[in-house]
Design a protein around this motif. Structure first.
Motif, PDB file in Angstrom:
ATOM      1  N   GLU A 176       0.664  -1.290  -0.037  1.00  0.00           N
ATOM      2  CA  GLU A 176      -0.015   0.030  -0.035  1.00  0.00           C
ATOM      3  C   GLU A 176       0.997   1.256   0.033  1.00  0.00           C
ATOM      4  O   GLU A 176       0.745   2.300  -0.596  1.00  0.00           O
ATOM      5  CB  GLU A 176      -0.864   0.079   1.335  1.00  0.00           C
ATOM      6  N   ARG A 177       2.190   1.150   0.768  1.00  0.00           N
ATOM      7  CA  ARG A 177       2.855   2.411   0.667  1.00  0.00           C
ATOM      8  C   ARG A 177       3.734   2.513  -0.484  1.00  0.00           C
ATOM      9  O   ARG A 177       4.086   3.569  -0.685  1.00  0.00           O
ATOM     10  CB  ARG A 177       3.752   2.093   1.766  1.00  0.00           C
ATOM     11  N   VAL A 189      -4.586  -3.068  -7.565  1.00  0.00           N
ATOM     12  CA  VAL A 189      -5.795  -3.299  -7.978  1.00  0.00           C
ATOM     13  C   VAL A 189      -6.289  -4.375  -7.204  1.00  0.00           C
ATOM     14  O   VAL A 189      -6.243  -5.980  -7.266  1.00  0.00           O
ATOM     15  CB  VAL A 189      -5.678  -3.934  -9.480  1.00  0.00           C
ATOM     16  N   PRO A 190      -7.299  -4.372  -6.217  1.00  0.00           N
ATOM     17  CA  PRO A 190      -7.673  -2.839  -5.870  1.00  0.00           C
ATOM     18  C   PRO A 190      -6.838  -2.480  -4.646  1.00  0.00           C
ATOM     19  O   PRO A 190      -6.055  -3.157  -3.994  1.00  0.00           O
ATOM     20  CB  PRO A 190      -9.198  -3.077  -5.070  1.00  0.00           C
ATOM     21  N   ASN A 191      -6.751  -1.053  -4.146  1.00  0.00           N
ATOM     22  CA  ASN A 191      -5.987  -0.643  -2.988  1.00  0.00           C
ATOM     23  C   ASN A 191      -6.907  -1.064  -1.811  1.00  0.00           C
ATOM     24  O   ASN A 191      -7.996  -1.427  -1.756  1.00  0.00           O
ATOM     25  CB  ASN A 191      -5.489   0.811  -3.020  1.00  0.00           C
ATOM     26  N   ILE A 192      -6.357  -0.868  -0.603  1.00  0.00           N
ATOM     27  CA  ILE A 192      -7.193  -1.151   0.603  1.00  0.00           C
ATOM     28  C   ILE A 192      -8.349  -0.395   0.802  1.00  0.00           C
ATOM     29  O   ILE A 192      -9.274  -0.942   1.290  1.00  0.00           O
ATOM     30  CB  ILE A 192      -6.072  -1.076   1.869  1.00  0.00           C
ATOM     31  N   ARG A 193      -8.378   0.855   0.350  1.00  0.00           N
ATOM     32  CA  ARG A 193      -9.484   1.693   0.509  1.00  0.00           C
ATOM     33  C   ARG A 193     -10.608   1.098  -0.531  1.00  0.00           C
ATOM     34  O   ARG A 193     -11.684   1.051   0.278  1.00  0.00           O
ATOM     35  CB  ARG A 193      -9.314   2.981   0.132  1.00  0.00           C
ATOM     36  N   HIS A 194     -10.331   0.818  -1.500  1.00  0.00           N
ATOM     37  CA  HIS A 194     -11.499   0.132  -2.279  1.00  0.00           C
ATOM     38  C   HIS A 194     -11.692  -1.257  -2.032  1.00  0.00           C
ATOM     39  O   HIS A 194     -12.981  -1.611  -2.308  1.00  0.00           O
ATOM     40  CB  HIS A 194     -11.106   0.308  -3.750  1.00  0.00           C
ATOM     41  N   GLN A 195     -11.086  -1.881  -1.486  1.00  0.00           N
ATOM     42  CA  GLN A 195     -11.331  -3.157  -1.090  1.00  0.00           C
ATOM     43  C   GLN A 195     -12.138  -3.152   0.149  1.00  0.00           C
ATOM     44  O   GLN A 195     -13.213  -4.066   0.331  1.00  0.00           O
ATOM     45  CB  GLN A 195      -9.927  -4.005  -0.712  1.00  0.00           C
ATOM     46  N   CYS A 196     -12.141  -2.228   0.923  1.00  0.00           N
ATOM     47  CA  CYS A 196     -12.686  -2.312   2.362  1.00  0.00           C
ATOM     48  C   CYS A 196     -14.241  -1.926   1.792  1.00  0.00           C
ATOM     49  O   CYS A 196     -15.123  -2.088   2.384  1.00  0.00           O
ATOM     50  CB  CYS A 196     -11.965  -1.213   3.317  1.00  0.00           C
ATOM     51  N   ILE A 197     -14.397  -0.858   1.012  1.00  0.00           N
ATOM     52  CA  ILE A 197     -15.733  -0.077   0.592  1.00  0.00           C
ATOM     53  C   ILE A 197     -16.593  -1.331   0.184  1.00  0.00           C
ATOM     54  O   ILE A 197     -17.831  -1.212   0.153  1.00  0.00           O
ATOM     55  CB  ILE A 197     -15.543   1.030  -0.244  1.00  0.00           C
ATOM     56  N   ASN A 198     -15.891  -2.488  -0.373  1.00  0.00           N
ATOM     57  CA  ASN A 198     -16.727  -3.576  -1.174  1.00  0.00           C
ATOM     58  C   ASN A 198     -17.177  -4.593   0.100  1.00  0.00           C
ATOM     59  O   ASN A 198     -18.176  -5.212  -0.293  1.00  0.00           O
ATOM     60  CB  ASN A 198     -16.051  -4.461  -1.853  1.00  0.00           C
ATOM     61  N   LEU A 199     -16.808  -4.371   1.198  1.00  0.00           N
ATOM     62  CA  LEU A 199     -17.379  -5.150   2.315  1.00  0.00           C
ATOM     63  C   LEU A 199     -18.646  -4.836   2.855  1.00  0.00           C
ATOM     64  O   LEU A 199     -19.073  -3.414   2.690  1.00  0.00           O
ATOM     65  CB  LEU A 199     -16.406  -5.353   3.578  1.00  0.00           C
ATOM     66  N   LYS A 200     -19.477  -5.534   3.031  1.00  0.00           N
ATOM     67  CA  LYS A 200     -20.824  -5.502   3.644  1.00  0.00           C
ATOM     68  C   LYS A 200     -21.058  -4.503   4.717  1.00  0.00           C
ATOM     69  O   LYS A 200     -21.943  -3.314   4.786  1.00  0.00           O
ATOM     70  CB  LYS A 200     -21.777  -6.723   3.768  1.00  0.00           C
ATOM     71  N   SER A 229      -2.402   9.103  -5.938  1.00  0.00           N
ATOM     72  CA  SER A 229      -2.183   8.706  -4.304  1.00  0.00           C
ATOM     73  C   SER A 229      -2.798   9.934  -3.617  1.00  0.00           C
ATOM     74  O   SER A 229      -2.874   9.783  -2.364  1.00  0.00           O
ATOM     75  CB  SER A 229      -0.575   8.906  -4.434  1.00  0.00           C
ATOM     76  N   GLN A 230      -3.411  11.042  -4.161  1.00  0.00           N
ATOM     77  CA  GLN A 230      -3.918  11.924  -3.379  1.00  0.00           C
ATOM     78  C   GLN A 230      -5.500  11.734  -3.554  1.00  0.00           C
ATOM     79  O   GLN A 230      -6.400  12.695  -3.111  1.00  0.00           O
ATOM     80  CB  GLN A 230      -3.504  13.232  -3.935  1.00  0.00           C
ATOM     81  N   GLU A 231      -5.808  10.828  -4.040  1.00  0.00           N
ATOM     82  CA  GLU A 231      -7.316  10.302  -4.450  1.00  0.00           C
ATOM     83  C   GLU A 231      -7.922  11.292  -5.377  1.00  0.00           C
ATOM     84  O   GLU A 231      -9.249  11.507  -5.395  1.00  0.00           O
ATOM     85  CB  GLU A 231      -8.264  10.481  -3.126  1.00  0.00           C
ATOM     86  N   LYS A 232      -6.893  11.963  -6.239  1.00  0.00           N
ATOM     87  CA  LYS A 232      -7.607  12.680  -7.263  1.00  0.00           C
ATOM     88  C   LYS A 232      -8.229  11.732  -8.388  1.00  0.00           C
ATOM     89  O   LYS A 232      -7.474  10.988  -8.896  1.00  0.00           O
ATOM     90  CB  LYS A 232      -6.683  13.784  -7.846  1.00  0.00           C
ATOM     91  N   VAL A 233      -9.439  11.568  -8.863  1.00  0.00           N
ATOM     92  CA  VAL A 233      -9.971  10.957  -9.724  1.00  0.00           C
ATOM     93  C   VAL A 233      -9.550  11.209 -11.014  1.00  0.00           C
ATOM     94  O   VAL A 233     -10.012  12.207 -11.818  1.00  0.00           O
ATOM     95  CB  VAL A 233     -11.583  10.916  -9.734  1.00  0.00           C
ATOM     96  N   LEU A 234      -8.886  10.317 -12.064  1.00  0.00           N
ATOM     97  CA  LEU A 234      -8.589  10.268 -13.223  1.00  0.00           C
ATOM     98  C   LEU A 234      -9.368   9.851 -14.270  1.00  0.00           C
ATOM     99  O   LEU A 234      -9.773  10.280 -15.221  1.00  0.00           O
ATOM    100  CB  LEU A 234      -7.115   9.747 -13.431  1.00  0.00           C
TER     101      LEU A 234
END
Length: 267
Positions: A75-76, A82-93, A227-232
Motif C-alpha cells: 500500500e505504501r 488493484v484494488p487498493n485497501i480503501r476500495h477493497q474495504c468499501i466493498n465489504l458489507k 495517490s492523493q485520491e484525485k479521480v482520473l
C-alpha cells in the motif's frame, strides 16, 4: 517494470506490449519482495508497476503478522494496486451498510441523488450487541425467508439462510462476534427458464437441459485515482449478468454454482 498477480506459478512477457507479468502466491512475494527507501516495490530485481490481487480478499488469508506487514508495504509503494485497501474495504458489507446511516451518503451526493440511490438499495442492518442489533436480529426471526445473514467476505458460499441463520443468530446472541455480520433484505428475483454451457476438467463444454434460473445484473466500472485520491477515470465499461439455478441460494461463479451470462436490452 512488471505486473504481479497474487496467483501461483507463472512468469511471462506480454509479447504485444513488452510487459513482464509474474503470477506468484502472496507467500512467494512476501519472501522475495522488498520496498525501497523511495517507496518502489521490487520483486526478483524488477520494479512492480501494478499489483493485481487474485487472493487476499478476506481477513483469514492474512495468517501472520508478516502477511499484514507485506500488505502495508504494498500500500505504501508507488505501484498501482488493484484494488487498493480503501476500495477493497468499501466493498465489504459492513461498509456498504454504513452508507445507509443517516447523513453518510449525503456527504458525497446531493439530496436528490441520495434518494435515488437509496431507492434501489436492499435494507441492511448492523448486528452489534445491544438494543439496535437485537432489534435487527428480531427481523430475521419474524420472517426467516425475507432476510439473509452475510459476513464481510467475498467469493460466494458464505451467506447463511433461513433455519441455519436463526441458529447462528441464537448462538451469537450477546457475543461481540455478531458484529462481524450484517442482516440483508432478501431479494427474490423472477425465475426464468434457461440453459447454460458448462465443462468439467478435461471435458468439452456441454449445453444443459432447460431449468429455472435467476440472474443478477452487475456493471463493470473503471476507476483510476492518484495517490492523493484525485479521480482520473471513473466510468461504466459494460454490463455483466451472473445466472444461477433458482433452487440454489448461493450463486458465486468462483465456487462453481453461477455462470457468466449476457444481457440483451430491449424496448
Amino acid at each position: 517494470k512488471a505486473v504481479v498477480s497474487t496467483q501461483s506459478g507463472h512468469y511471462g512477457r506480454g509479447d504485444d506490449y513488452g510487459i513482464i507479468s509474474m503470477k506468484m502466491t502472496y507467500e512467494e512475494f512476501m519472501e522475495e519482495g522488498e520496498l525501497s527507501s523511495d517507496n518502489r516495490y521490487y520483486v526478483r530485481g524488477k520494479e512492480i508497476a501494478i499489483f493485481y490481487f487474485r487472493s487476499m480478499w478476506n481477513e483469514d488469508h492474512y495468517k501472520t503478522e508478516k502477511h499484514w506487514e507485506t500488505r502495508l508495504k504494498i500500500e505504501r509503494s508507488k505501484a498501482v494496486k488493484v484494488p487498493n485497501i480503501r476500495h477493497q474495504c468499501i466493498n465489504l458489507k459492513y461498509f456498504q451498510q454504513a452508507f445507509l446511516n443517516k447523513g453518510v451518503m449525503e456527504k458525497y451526493l446531493t439530496e436528490g441523488e441520495s434518494k435515488l440511490v437509496k431507492s434501489v438499495f436492499a435494507e441492511l442492518y448492523q448486528l452489534a450487541p445491544g438494543a439496535e442489533g437485537d432489534k435487527a436480529a428480531q427481523l430475521a426471526f419474524d420472517d426467516p425467508r425475507g432476510w439473509v445473514l452475510k459476513p464481510s467476505r467475498e467469493g460466494g458460499g458464505n451467506n447463511i439462510w433461513e433455519e441455519e441463520m436463526l441458529e447462528k443468530l441464537t448462538q451469537l446472541h450477546d457475543s461481540d462476534e455478531r458484529e462481524a455480520f450484517v442482516l440483508m433484505q432478501r431479494l427474490n428475483a423472477p425465475h426464468v427458464p434457461n440453459r447454460v454451457v458448462r465443462s468439467g476438467p478435461n471435458e468439452r463444454a456441454k449445453l444443459s437441459e432447460t431449468f429455472d434460473t435467476t440472474a443478477e445484473l452487475g456493471l463493470f466500472c473503471v476507476y483510476v485515482a492518484d495517490s492523493q485520491e484525485k479521480v482520473l477515470v471513473n466510468e461504466v465499461a459494460g454490463p455483466l449478468i451472473r445466472t444461477k439455478p433458482a433452487a440454489n441460494n448461493e450463486g458465486g461463479i468462483a465456487i462453481g454454482i453461477g455462470v457468466m451470462d449476457s444481457v440483451v436490452f430491449a424496448d
